[in-house]
Write a protein that holds these residues in place. Sequence first.
Motif, PDB file in Angstrom:
ATOM      1  N   SER A  40       1.020  -1.324   0.003  1.00 24.14           N
ATOM      2  CA  SER A  40      -0.113   0.017   0.100  1.00 24.14           C
ATOM      3  C   SER A  40       0.839   1.121   0.100  1.00 24.14           C
ATOM      4  N   HIS A  41       1.941   1.429   0.856  1.00 24.62           N
ATOM      5  CA  HIS A  41       2.772   2.339   0.971  1.00 24.62           C
ATOM      6  C   HIS A  41       3.501   2.679  -0.446  1.00 24.62           C
ATOM      7  N   ALA A  42       4.019   1.543  -1.179  1.00 24.74           N
ATOM      8  CA  ALA A  42       4.809   1.574  -2.100  1.00 24.74           C
ATOM      9  C   ALA A  42       3.780   1.942  -3.554  1.00 24.74           C
ATOM     10  N   SER A  43       2.632   1.806  -3.142  1.00 26.51           N
ATOM     11  CA  SER A  43       1.643   2.084  -4.345  1.00 26.51           C
ATOM     12  C   SER A  43       1.490   3.755  -4.239  1.00 26.51           C
ATOM     13  N   ALA A  44       1.628   4.398  -3.175  1.00 24.94           N
ATOM     14  CA  ALA A  44       1.596   5.764  -2.974  1.00 24.94           C
ATOM     15  C   ALA A  44       2.854   6.301  -3.184  1.00 24.94           C
ATOM     16  N   ASN A  45       3.791   5.702  -2.959  1.00 22.36           N
ATOM     17  CA  ASN A  45       5.359   6.379  -2.866  1.00 22.36           C
ATOM     18  C   ASN A  45       6.235   5.438  -3.567  1.00 22.36           C
ATOM     19  N   TYR A  46       6.523   5.815  -5.002  1.00 25.09           N
ATOM     20  CA  TYR A  46       7.415   4.924  -5.809  1.00 25.09           C
ATOM     21  C   TYR A  46       8.474   4.361  -5.284  1.00 25.09           C
ATOM     22  N   ARG A  47       9.271   5.226  -4.576  1.00 29.62           N
ATOM     23  CA  ARG A  47      10.548   4.674  -3.774  1.00 29.62           C
ATOM     24  C   ARG A  47      10.276   3.662  -2.670  1.00 29.62           C
ATOM     25  N   GLY A  48       9.148   3.550  -2.206  1.00 31.34           N
ATOM     26  CA  GLY A  48       8.787   2.271  -1.232  1.00 31.34           C
ATOM     27  C   GLY A  48       8.802   1.049  -2.018  1.00 31.34           C
ATOM     28  N   TRP A  49       8.790   0.821  -3.370  1.00 30.74           N
ATOM     29  CA  TRP A  49       9.016  -0.403  -4.082  1.00 30.74           C
ATOM     30  C   TRP A  49      10.417  -0.861  -3.768  1.00 30.74           C
ATOM     31  N   PHE A  50      11.474   0.042  -3.525  1.00 31.84           N
ATOM     32  CA  PHE A  50      12.847  -0.061  -3.553  1.00 31.84           C
ATOM     33  C   PHE A  50      13.676  -0.123  -2.388  1.00 31.84           C
ATOM     34  N   GLU A  51      13.077   0.690  -1.328  1.00 26.40           N
ATOM     35  CA  GLU A  51      13.887   1.039  -0.320  1.00 26.40           C
ATOM     36  C   GLU A  51      12.979   1.330   0.909  1.00 26.40           C
ATOM     37  N   CYS A  52      13.498   0.944   2.102  1.00 27.46           N
ATOM     38  CA  CYS A  52      12.940   1.040   3.701  1.00 27.46           C
ATOM     39  C   CYS A  52      12.494   2.558   3.843  1.00 27.46           C
ATOM     40  N   LYS A  53      11.394   3.100   4.266  1.00 27.78           N
ATOM     41  CA  LYS A  53      11.018   4.252   4.583  1.00 27.78           C
ATOM     42  C   LYS A  53      11.715   4.643   5.810  1.00 27.78           C
ATOM     43  N   GLU A  54      12.343   3.952   6.799  1.00 26.57           N
ATOM     44  CA  GLU A  54      12.975   4.263   7.915  1.00 26.57           C
ATOM     45  C   GLU A  54      14.400   4.558   7.685  1.00 26.57           C
ATOM     46  N   CYS A  55      15.167   3.477   7.173  1.00 26.32           N
ATOM     47  CA  CYS A  55      16.525   3.534   6.831  1.00 26.32           C
ATOM     48  C   CYS A  55      16.860   4.070   5.697  1.00 26.32           C
ATOM     49  N   ARG A  56      16.211   4.129   4.687  1.00 29.47           N
ATOM     50  CA  ARG A  56      16.561   4.250   3.213  1.00 29.47           C
ATOM     51  C   ARG A  56      17.291   3.538   2.486  1.00 29.47           C
ATOM     52  N   ARG A  57      17.416   2.341   3.067  1.00 28.03           N
ATOM     53  CA  ARG A  57      18.349   1.350   2.295  1.00 28.03           C
ATOM     54  C   ARG A  57      17.612   0.530   1.516  1.00 28.03           C
ATOM     55  N   ASP A  58      17.778  -0.134   0.592  1.00 26.03           N
ATOM     56  CA  ASP A  58      17.145  -1.345  -0.279  1.00 26.03           C
ATOM     57  C   ASP A  58      16.761  -2.296   0.389  1.00 26.03           C
TER      58      ASP A  58
END
Length: 67
Positions: A40-58
């Motif tokens: 659900s998060h990734a559907s609203a935020n493209y970066r969510g498909w690839f990286e963690c929203k907390e640490c910003r790592r893949d």
Amino acid sequence: MDQGNACSFCFDPGDKKTPLQRGCECKGEDGYAHMTCRISHASANYRGWFECKECRRDHTGEVRLGL
């Protein structure tokens, strides 16, 4: 599933049907989430498909494959 932790999106605990998973470099209680919440998060935020929203790592492992 890691007992005692909560989803970083919906704040609910995991269970057998919807376990919490962590597939990133977060430490401690950070980075756990239900796969449905991640999608659900990734559907609203493209970066969510690839990286963690907390640490910003893949994403890694099962989380990366699931997404």
